[in-house]
Design a protein around this motif. Structure first.
Motif, PDB file in Angstrom:
ATOM      1  N   ILE A  42       0.871  -1.169   0.000  1.00 58.17           N
ATOM      2  CA  ILE A  42       0.000   0.000   0.000  1.00 58.17           C
ATOM      3  C   ILE A  42       0.914   1.227   0.000  1.00 58.17           C
ATOM      4  CG2 ILE A  42      -1.898   1.191   1.139  1.00 58.17           C
ATOM      5  CD1 ILE A  42      -2.499  -1.383   2.653  1.00 58.17           C
ATOM      6  N   ASP A  43       0.976   1.926  -1.109  1.00 57.59           N
ATOM      7  CA  ASP A  43       1.858   3.086  -1.280  1.00 57.59           C
ATOM      8  C   ASP A  43       3.337   2.745  -1.116  1.00 57.59           C
ATOM      9  OD1 ASP A  43       0.127   5.292  -1.983  1.00 57.59           O
ATOM     10  OD2 ASP A  43      -0.707   5.108   0.023  1.00 57.59           O
ATOM     11  N   ARG A  44       3.676   1.452  -1.108  1.00 56.35           N
ATOM     12  CA  ARG A  44       5.066   0.976  -1.080  1.00 56.35           C
ATOM     13  C   ARG A  44       5.891   1.577   0.065  1.00 56.35           C
ATOM     14  NH1 ARG A  44       6.340  -2.223  -5.237  1.00 56.35           N
ATOM     15  NH2 ARG A  44       4.924  -2.254  -7.024  1.00 56.35           N
ATOM     16  N   HIS A 123      16.066   2.699  20.383  1.00 57.85           N
ATOM     17  CA  HIS A 123      15.053   2.028  19.564  1.00 57.85           C
ATOM     18  C   HIS A 123      14.657   3.000  18.461  1.00 57.85           C
ATOM     19  CE1 HIS A 123      13.434  -1.204  22.602  1.00 57.85           C
ATOM     20  NE2 HIS A 123      14.726  -1.281  22.400  1.00 57.85           N
ATOM     21  N   TYR A 124      15.210   2.791  17.271  1.00 56.33           N
ATOM     22  CA  TYR A 124      14.932   3.681  16.153  1.00 56.33           C
ATOM     23  C   TYR A 124      13.749   3.143  15.349  1.00 56.33           C
ATOM     24  CZ  TYR A 124      19.625   5.448  17.153  1.00 56.33           C
ATOM     25  OH  TYR A 124      20.734   5.970  17.768  1.00 56.33           O
ATOM     26  N   TYR A 125      12.642   3.856  15.424  1.00 56.52           N
ATOM     27  CA  TYR A 125      11.494   3.527  14.589  1.00 56.52           C
ATOM     28  C   TYR A 125      11.602   4.343  13.306  1.00 56.52           C
ATOM     29  CZ  TYR A 125       6.729   3.454  12.795  1.00 56.52           C
ATOM     30  OH  TYR A 125       5.641   3.326  11.985  1.00 56.52           O
ATOM     31  N   PHE A 126      11.291   3.719  12.163  1.00 56.14           N
ATOM     32  CA  PHE A 126      11.399   4.467  10.911  1.00 56.14           C
ATOM     33  C   PHE A 126      10.325   4.066   9.918  1.00 56.14           C
ATOM     34  CE2 PHE A 126      14.431   0.883  10.382  1.00 56.14           C
ATOM     35  CZ  PHE A 126      14.009   0.334   9.177  1.00 56.14           C
ATOM     36  N   MET A 127      10.055   5.021   9.010  1.00 58.58           N
ATOM     37  CA  MET A 127       9.203   4.740   7.855  1.00 58.58           C
ATOM     38  C   MET A 127       9.868   5.341   6.640  1.00 58.58           C
ATOM     39  SD  MET A 127       5.133   5.046   7.290  1.00 58.58           S
ATOM     40  CE  MET A 127       4.537   6.055   5.940  1.00 58.58           C
ATOM     41  N   SER A 128       9.819   4.598   5.542  1.00 62.55           N
ATOM     42  CA  SER A 128      10.444   5.005   4.283  1.00 62.55           C
ATOM     43  C   SER A 128       9.409   4.944   3.171  1.00 62.55           C
ATOM     44  CB  SER A 128      11.622   4.074   3.957  1.00 62.55           C
ATOM     45  OG  SER A 128      12.110   4.296   2.658  1.00 62.55           O
ATOM     46  N   ALA A 129       9.539   5.887   2.221  1.00 66.37           N
ATOM     47  CA  ALA A 129       8.631   5.933   1.076  1.00 66.37           C
ATOM     48  C   ALA A 129       9.438   6.197  -0.193  1.00 66.37           C
ATOM     49  CB  ALA A 129       7.586   7.027   1.264  1.00 66.37           C
ATOM     50  N   PRO A 130       8.920   5.808  -1.364  1.00 73.14           N
ATOM     51  CA  PRO A 130       9.607   6.135  -2.613  1.00 73.14           C
ATOM     52  C   PRO A 130       9.779   7.650  -2.763  1.00 73.14           C
ATOM     53  CG  PRO A 130       7.926   4.479  -2.989  1.00 73.14           C
ATOM     54  CD  PRO A 130       7.735   4.960  -1.584  1.00 73.14           C
ATOM     55  N   ALA A 131      10.867   8.055  -3.419  1.00 70.47           N
ATOM     56  CA  ALA A 131      11.175   9.477  -3.600  1.00 70.47           C
ATOM     57  C   ALA A 131      11.604   9.725  -5.036  1.00 70.47           C
ATOM     58  CB  ALA A 131      12.277   9.907  -2.633  1.00 70.47           C
ATOM     59  N   ARG A 198      -6.522   9.381   0.315  1.00 69.79           N
ATOM     60  CA  ARG A 198      -5.453   9.574  -0.670  1.00 69.79           C
ATOM     61  C   ARG A 198      -4.070   9.238  -0.108  1.00 69.79           C
ATOM     62  NH1 ARG A 198      -9.732  12.336  -1.098  1.00 69.79           N
ATOM     63  NH2 ARG A 198      -9.281  13.490   0.803  1.00 69.79           N
ATOM     64  N   ARG A 199      -4.043   8.669   1.099  1.00 69.95           N
ATOM     65  CA  ARG A 199      -2.758   8.357   1.721  1.00 69.95           C
ATOM     66  C   ARG A 199      -2.865   7.116   2.600  1.00 69.95           C
ATOM     67  NH1 ARG A 199      -1.152  14.131   4.273  1.00 69.95           N
ATOM     68  NH2 ARG A 199      -3.317  13.959   4.945  1.00 69.95           N
ATOM     69  N   THR A 200      -1.739   6.463   2.776  1.00 73.82           N
ATOM     70  CA  THR A 200      -1.607   5.403   3.768  1.00 73.82           C
ATOM     71  C   THR A 200      -1.012   6.014   5.027  1.00 73.82           C
ATOM     72  OG1 THR A 200      -1.242   3.699   2.104  1.00 73.82           O
ATOM     73  CG2 THR A 200      -0.466   3.224   4.328  1.00 73.82           C
ATOM     74  N   GLU A 201      -1.531   5.626   6.192  1.00 77.30           N
ATOM     75  CA  GLU A 201      -0.956   6.083   7.454  1.00 77.30           C
ATOM     76  C   GLU A 201      -0.601   4.871   8.303  1.00 77.30           C
ATOM     77  OE1 GLU A 201      -1.443   9.541  10.780  1.00 77.30           O
ATOM     78  OE2 GLU A 201      -3.248   8.945   9.689  1.00 77.30           O
ATOM     79  N   VAL A 202       0.493   4.990   9.015  1.00 78.51           N
ATOM     80  CA  VAL A 202       0.914   3.948   9.950  1.00 78.51           C
ATOM     81  C   VAL A 202       1.007   4.573  11.334  1.00 78.51           C
ATOM     82  CG1 VAL A 202       2.705   2.282  10.562  1.00 78.51           C
ATOM     83  CG2 VAL A 202       2.175   2.710   8.151  1.00 78.51           C
ATOM     84  N   TYR A 203       0.387   3.929  12.311  1.00 80.64           N
ATOM     85  CA  TYR A 203       0.469   4.343  13.714  1.00 80.64           C
ATOM     86  C   TYR A 203       1.427   3.397  14.428  1.00 80.64           C
ATOM     87  CZ  TYR A 203      -3.441   7.701  14.129  1.00 80.64           C
ATOM     88  OH  TYR A 203      -4.263   8.792  14.063  1.00 80.64           O
ATOM     89  N   PHE A 204       2.370   3.981  15.163  1.00 79.40           N
ATOM     90  CA  PHE A 204       3.280   3.203  16.008  1.00 79.40           C
ATOM     91  C   PHE A 204       3.054   3.635  17.455  1.00 79.40           C
ATOM     92  CE2 PHE A 204       7.306   3.333  18.415  1.00 79.40           C
ATOM     93  CZ  PHE A 204       7.559   1.981  18.506  1.00 79.40           C
TER      94      PHE A 204
END
Length: 276
Positions: A42-44, A123-131, A198-204
């Protein structure tokens, strides 16, 4: 790198609780001396966690990314929710206290995670998206993040939203990321809920005490479901799903989005009266 594939809302309505968790819940993000990652189609977006006891290098993946360099065609936002540490990238070392953030843009070849104390690792939490282009690396201490105060005690949702990566702050191609801290004795987040069509969201979710949990609401407006969340677990919220949560105690969460635009206010509100 684990891979997750999109599920349409009609199929999601047929899933058991365990199947729903397997599709949308991300646990085991922080494994000692490991970088854990989930690739959502979903939105890679890629969601991950790094727990360095020794230096850990973020590497590419020939199968998932067709590159040995993780950021060859991607950008990444990171927030530390553990002990103090540092991230080294492009020959520069950035100190990372708890709740500090870092943005690294497309094309940077090296990202190395480190902890100051292996007895209390970062504890490094991360999210990455295409650019599609490079934006400068930016260190984001929580003190420099833009705060937004919302809610009130009467509704048990008094909270402060800290915007780390957004159009009026640290620039990115499509990533938007921040941190929400609930005031003491407040347990609701994002209520009334909304959709991000129009977007994917992730909750941590993090800072959940032992014995407490967060009940994360999801699903279509007329077919709501919930997931029971423990400390340092994340939930993928597809564009058709509401996202909201209620804790048995106080907690915090990181939100991150990617998709059609970066407008923080681009959401479709869902009145409580419309929920079934």
């Amino acid at each position: 790198m684990e891979q997750r594939y999109p599920i349409d809302p009609e199929r999601a309505n047929t899933l058991t609780t365990e199947e729903l968790r397997q599709s949308y819940l991300i646990d085991d993000l922080f494994v000692s001396d490991t970088i854990s990652m989930v690739y959502s189609h979903i939105d890679r977006v890629i969601v991950g966690g790094a727990t360095p006891l020794s230096p850990l290098t973020l590497a590419g993946d020939k199968k998932a990314l067709a590159s040995d360099v993780f950021l060859a065609r991607r950008e990444i936002g990171m927030i530390n929710v553990g002990g103090s540490g540092r991230i080294r990238t492009a020959g520069v070392e950035y100190p990372m206290e708890t709740r500090d953030g870092l943005y690294v843009g497309m094309g940077v070849e090296d990202v190395v995670f480190e902890s100051d104390d292996v007895e209390n690792p970062a504890h490094y939490y991360f999210m990455s998206a295409p650019a599609h282009t490079n934006h400068p690396t930016s260190h984001i201490p929580i003190a420099s993040a833009e705060p937004l105060n919302l809610g009130d005690d009467a509704a048990s949702n008094k909270r402060t939203i800290y915007k780390y990566i957004h159009p009026a702050g640290v620039q990115s191609c499509q990533l938007v990321m921040g941190l929400t801290l609930l005031a003491p004795n407040n347990m609701w987040n994002t209520m009334p809920p909304h959709l991000h069509a129009r977007r994917t969201e992730v909750y941590f979710y993090f800072d959940i005490d032992q014995g407490d949990a967060v009940f994360h609401l999801m699903g279509k407006i007329d077919e709501t479901r919930h997931l029971v969340i423990r400390n340092e677990q994340a939930v993928i919220s597809p564009p058709w799903s509401i996202h909201s949560g209620m804790g048995t105690g106080n907690y915090a969460f990181i939100w991150a989005m990617a998709g059609e635009n970066q407008d923080f206010t681009d959401m479709d509100a869902v009145p409580v009266d419309d929920l079934l």
